[in-house]
Scaffold this active site. Structure first.
Site, PDB file in Angstrom:
ATOM      1  N   CYS A  48       3.215  -4.803   6.937  1.00 37.89           N
ATOM      2  CA  CYS A  48       2.849  -4.588   5.541  1.00 37.89           C
ATOM      3  C   CYS A  48       3.998  -3.973   4.750  1.00 37.89           C
ATOM      4  CB  CYS A  48       1.604  -3.709   5.462  1.00 37.89           C
ATOM      5  SG  CYS A  48       0.089  -4.592   5.883  1.00 37.89           S
ATOM      6  N   HIS A  75       0.821  -1.215   0.000  1.00 36.14           N
ATOM      7  CA  HIS A  75       0.000   0.000   0.000  1.00 36.14           C
ATOM      8  C   HIS A  75       0.852   1.260   0.000  1.00 36.14           C
ATOM      9  CE1 HIS A  75       0.686   1.088   4.283  1.00 36.14           C
ATOM     10  NE2 HIS A  75       0.839  -0.211   4.432  1.00 36.14           N
TER      11      HIS A  75
END
Length: 270
Positions: free
Chosen positions: A195, A179
């Site tokens: 992440c 992301h």
């Protein structure tokens, strides 16, 4: 000429807050006002972007030194064509193409012991996605995530930034994401709770080049050393940079609630 931006202190902090499930760090102190230059010669591909009705600031060149920028060239790794190859040790993500080339993006990855490994599938992808804590997060740390139980809609407040790719394994969500982020110092380092983060300019570029589903390889230490020993273990481990719930959800944050307009045209095109 003076450039203007929609991203305020709270918006900047919101996009540092974390990511879904396995990626969300602890919420504590508010961050300091980011230093955003009003005028400079931008590195190609990293200037200001108008996206979904928002003016995203350019990336200052001090964060793009050396290998810490997008590059395209011959692919030397071990992933198949039409896949994503993530090296959490060299801090790169490769979009591997049919012609033997790849586009390499610098990334920020999880701190020690907080990363996904092995193979996964990027099952779907979203522009300006929202974020919601899992039931497990709410149950185990209600004092941390309770204020966010209703979730944060997509937009400037969302910790997932401008785009997110969702990783699945065996048909089940891993709760790990690839992301965007505004936590610029984290790119090229280990600073997330698991992440894989890219500059917003890079996640938008990647998003426009790929389709779902797509296989994803996350390299082991052995694979990283075999393929890219020069950059193995580059970067440092950083503490999480987060923002308080009051700072993000307080009454003065209402201006950040404007949802993305995916059909918005740049003022220069009107």
């Amino acid at each position: 000429m003076t450039l203007s931006y929609d991203i305020s202190r709270r918006a900047f902090g919101a996009m540092l807050l974390g990511t879904t499930a396995a990626c969300a760090p602890r919420i504590d102190d508010a961050i300091a006002e980011p230093a955003v230059p009003v005028q400079q010669d931008w590195v190609a591909g990293y200037g200001p972007i108008f996206d979904a009705g928002y003016n995203l600031p350019g990336i200052p060149s001090r964060y793009l030194e050396g290998v810490n920028r997008r590059m395209t060239g011959l692919y030397q790794g071990e992933a198949p064509p039409n896949s994503l190859d993530v090296d959490p040790y060299a801090k790169f993500l490769y979009h591997v193409k049919d012609d033997g080339t790849a586009t390499r993006y610098p990334v920020g990855v999880g701190r020690a012991g907080r990363s996904i490994r092995g193979r996964a599938t990027m099952q779907f992808m979203r522009a300006w996605p929202g974020w919601t804590p899992t039931q497990n997060m709410l149950r185990t740390e209600p004092e941390v995530y309770g204020d966010f139980r209703a979730g944060i809609p997509g937009g400037l407040r969302s910790p997932l930034g401008a785009r997110a790719l969702y990783l699945f394994r065996g048909g089940r969500d891993t709760y790990y994401r690839i992301h965007g982020t505004n936590d610029l110092p984290s790119i090229g380092n280990s600073g997330s709770a698991g992440c894989i983060r890219l500059f917003n300019q890079d996640i938008i570029h990647l998003y426009d080049q790929i389709t779902a589903p797509m296989p994803v390889l996350i390299r082991t230490p052995e694979e990283s050393l075999r393929v890219d020993p020069e950059n193995y273990n580059r970067g440092v481990e950083l503490p999480p940079t987060v923002i308080s719930a009051e700072e993000l959800l307080g009454p003065e944050a209402d201006a950040l609630a404007r949802p993305p307009d995916l059909d918005a045209l740049s003022p220069g095109m009107i």
